[in-house]
Every structure is written in C-alpha cells, then in structure tokens.
Design a protein around this motif. Structure first.
Motif, short mmCIF file in Angstrom:
data_model
loop_
_atom_site.label_atom_id
_atom_site.label_comp_id
_atom_site.label_asym_id
_atom_site.label_seq_id
_atom_site.Cartn_x
_atom_site.Cartn_y
_atom_site.Cartn_z
N TYR A 50 108.46 104.59 70.58
CA TYR A 50 109.81 104.02 70.64
C TYR A 50 110.31 103.49 69.30
O TYR A 50 111.28 102.74 69.26
N LEU A 91 115.71 101.99 77.75
CA LEU A 91 114.27 102.22 77.57
C LEU A 91 113.66 102.94 78.78
O LEU A 91 112.78 103.79 78.63
N GLU A 143 114.58 106.57 78.43
CA GLU A 143 113.78 107.19 77.38
C GLU A 143 112.36 107.45 77.87
O GLU A 143 111.76 108.50 77.57
N GLU A 144 111.81 106.50 78.63
CA GLU A 144 110.47 106.68 79.19
C GLU A 144 110.44 107.88 80.14
O GLU A 144 109.47 108.66 80.14
#
Length: 280
Positions: free
Chosen positions: A176, A199, A202-203
């Motif tokens: 990240y 986040l 994105e994960e």
C-alpha cells in the motif's frame, strides 16, 4: 398642615389626569380568584397506575446498570431506587481522566501495524484503541452557549485527521505504499470512512490479482511436469539411452545384459546366466 396630611394619607401615586397606575406583581390576586378554581385537570394520586409502571421501569434500568459492572466493583456501588441517582454516583466516581492510560494508549497506536492482517482486522484493532482514548481524553465542548467559532467541530476534525494518519502509517509498505502516498497528497484529506473504503477496495483488487497469478503459476507448473514426464517416457523414466543395448530408460550401469536379468524378467535370453537376486 392640610398639605402634609394629604401627603401622609395619600400613599398611592396619582397622574396628572387623575387615573391611577398600579405596579403588577406575581403575587397579585384578581377578584375572580378563589379556592375553588381548578388550575389543571391532572391530579396527584399515590396509587396511579402510571406510578407503578414508572417504578417497574426504574427497577429494570437499575438491574441493567448493575449487571454491566464487574462483581468485585458492584459491591462498592451505592444502592439506589432511582436510576438517575445510581448513574450519577457511578459517573462521579469512575468518569475520571486517566493520565497514565492516555500515555499508554498513544504509543500503542503508534506501534499498531497491519503486519499481514486483513484490512478489517487491522482497522478493528485501531478502532478499539481510538474508542478507549476518546473515553479517557474527551474533547472539550463549549458550555457558555454563545460560542461562534465552532472550536468543537474543529477539534473533532483534527482528531479524525490524526486517525487517518495512524491508519495509513500502519499499512504494509510493500502493498500500500503507492496508495498511501496518493492519499497523503490529497488536500484536504478524505474522511476516515472514505479512506477505509478506498483501502478495502484496493485490498479486494489485490486479492483478485493474486488469485489469478497463483492459478497461472499452478497451470504452468502442471504443464512443466507433464512435459517432463512425456520427455522421460511413459512411466516418467529418465530420458537416457543405454550404450550397451540401445534402449531408453536406463544407463549402462543398470543394463540387465551386464548385471544380469532378474527372476521376474519373463523374456530373458536363455543363454544368459541366472539373474541377480535369484536363489540357487
């Protein structure tokens, strides 16, 4: 003398026009006021059904409060029939700013890292520390009622920005780093909830990409093993050729024509001697 008598007796103010003016007071009674007047239709009764319901609710709330207190502390709590009285007693004794605990929580927040955990698990650890710190170190609020600078909302915003920085600083650097730099470069910073959702997304993308790469690696490995097996023969033997008999699958050191045919070899030549391992 007559003028003096008039001033002593005439104690009420007079206007030039002769009309009397009286100062009104909260204690004034009108001519229509009498003891039989009904001020309100509500009458105080000691045996009212609402009163019994009220006491039932009070007892239930008191039990709820007591059941949330550790047994060792429950004995120190003052018994009260009124839930408000009980709550005020607990608040007065236990709602105290804990300086040492604040000093412990702040380093804990600094040391809190993702360390390979899922984003939800990592955020959950931070949330527990944030909530405890908020209880120990509450943001002051305006009590005068005339504040126009909105200092309370500004302090809340600053604390949320601190949470965003703490969340970003604890992320895995390898996975990240780029996204963290992108968020920190945003002015103003997004809200904490917005950063968390970014986040999470994105994960999810990284998880899908990783799964696809792993599937490709497995397919490539299977293909490699299959090609190797085909090159080695039907039974996966080594792709070697014997210089003695000219057959594949063994070298000259293992050739039966040199070391002898085993007992189980059904079509061994008649002129050969007894195979190795054969009992006389």
């Amino acid at each position: 003398m007559a003028a003096e008598s008039e001033n002593i007796i005439g104690d009420k103010p007079h206007s030039s026009g002769g009309d009397e003016k009286k100062t009104h007071s909260l204690n004034d009674l009108n001519a229509s006021d009498n003891p039989g007047n009904i001020i309100t239709q509500v009458q105080l009764r000691k045996d009212a059904p609402e009163l019994e319901d009220w006491w039932t609710v009070q007892s239930m709330i008191i039990l709820w409060i007591l059941n949330t207190i550790e047994p060792s502390l429950r004995t120190t709590v003052t018994y009260a029939k009124n839930a408000k009285t009980l709550w005020e007693d607990i608040k007065e004794r236990f709602s105290v700013t804990n300086g040492p605990r604040i000093q412990q929580l702040k380093p804990d927040l600094t040391r809190c890292k993702q360390e390979g955990a899922s984003m939800a698990a990592y955020y959950g650890k931070l949330k527990i520390l944030w909530d405890e710190l908020a209880n120990c170190d509450q943001i002051p609020k305006c009590t005068c009622g005339g504040c126009k600078c909105s200092i309370g909302s500004q302090l809340e915003k600053r604390r949320e920005e601190e949470k965003v920085h703490q969340l970003l600083m604890g992320l895995n650097d390898v996975s990240y780093a780029t996204m963290r730099s992108s968020i920190l470069a945003t002015d103003p910073l997004p809200s904490l909830n917005r950063v968390y959702m970014m986040l999470i997304q994105e994960e999810s993308v990284k998880t899908i990409t990783k799964s696809a790469d792993e599937r490709g690696l497995i397919v490539g490995l299977v293909a490699h093993v299959g090609n190797k097996a085909r090159r080695g023969g039907e039974h996966g033997e080594k792709a070697v050729t014997c210089s003695k008999c000219g057959k594949n699958g063994h070298d000259v050191k293992e050739c039966f024509q040199i070391v002898g045919y085993p007992e189980w070899w059904g079509d061994r030549p008649r002129h050969e001697g007894r195979g190795i391992g054969r009992e006389d």
